[in-house]
Scaffold this motif. Sequence first.
Motif, PDB file in Angstrom:
ATOM      1  N   GLU A 138      -0.744   5.717   6.031  1.00  0.00           N
ATOM      2  CA  GLU A 138      -1.152   6.864   5.210  1.00  0.00           C
ATOM      3  C   GLU A 138      -1.373   6.477   3.749  1.00  0.00           C
ATOM      4  O   GLU A 138      -2.223   7.044   3.074  1.00  0.00           O
ATOM      5  N   HIS A 140      -3.986  11.233   1.819  1.00  0.00           N
ATOM      6  CA  HIS A 140      -3.707  12.486   2.526  1.00  0.00           C
ATOM      7  C   HIS A 140      -4.919  13.400   2.456  1.00  0.00           C
ATOM      8  O   HIS A 140      -5.781  13.263   1.595  1.00  0.00           O
ATOM      9  N   GLU A 152      -7.183  11.502  -0.239  1.00  0.00           N
ATOM     10  CA  GLU A 152      -8.253  10.760   0.439  1.00  0.00           C
ATOM     11  C   GLU A 152      -9.514  10.654  -0.417  1.00  0.00           C
ATOM     12  O   GLU A 152     -10.293   9.710  -0.256  1.00  0.00           O
ATOM     13  N   THR A 182      -4.956   5.277   3.557  1.00  0.00           N
ATOM     14  CA  THR A 182      -6.019   6.193   3.971  1.00  0.00           C
ATOM     15  C   THR A 182      -6.017   7.460   3.130  1.00  0.00           C
ATOM     16  O   THR A 182      -7.032   8.136   3.033  1.00  0.00           O
ATOM     17  N   VAL A 190       1.507   9.580  -1.904  1.00  0.00           N
ATOM     18  CA  VAL A 190       0.280   9.202  -1.198  1.00  0.00           C
ATOM     19  C   VAL A 190      -0.914   9.749  -1.972  1.00  0.00           C
ATOM     20  O   VAL A 190      -0.991  10.938  -2.277  1.00  0.00           O
ATOM     21  N   GLY A 206       2.130  15.649  -0.120  1.00  0.00           N
ATOM     22  CA  GLY A 206       1.726  14.251  -0.019  1.00  0.00           C
ATOM     23  C   GLY A 206       2.573  13.300  -0.827  1.00  0.00           C
ATOM     24  O   GLY A 206       2.599  12.103  -0.549  1.00  0.00           O
TER      25      GLY A 206
END
Length: 159
Positions: free
Chosen positions: A128, A133, A146, A131, A143, A140
């Motif tokens: 994750e 969220h 995206e 890539t 993270v 998130g």
Amino acid sequence: MPQRLPLQIEIFALLLLIIIGNVNAKDLCNGDELDQTSMNQCTHSDYIKVEADLNSLVAEIVNLYKEDENFIAAFKESQKNWQKQLELDLRMRFPEEDSRFQYGSIFPVCYYIHRTALTQNRINYLQEWITGHEAGEICGGSVMHEFYFEDSNETEVSE
């Protein structure tokens, strides 16, 4: 019926073939009937590949998040603790010191099957962070979204 060579000689010959490049682990693993040594080699090779995948993923995460010192410190601590947990989980599964005696000659195969699975689980969890969220994800945490990764890919393509 031909006389079989002692196991030590068979292992030595197999290792010699691997070293000089006439046989590799992939060749060994494609056979229908694998002997114990081949099964050990195959499961170990599977683990080495997954471990290399994890190491690549860790390097990629560190590179992507290098500006975030707090995240990098937490990530490194998490990796260190995960490695300890991996060893503890394997010890819990196979607690006896004399593993060959307690679990039989299949022990190396079982050990690397479980070590590989636990390492793959870690890869799946960390994925994750490379890539991102999805839109609308409000939990998130560290993270990246995206959109950051989509913008990075578009910049790389246009250069």
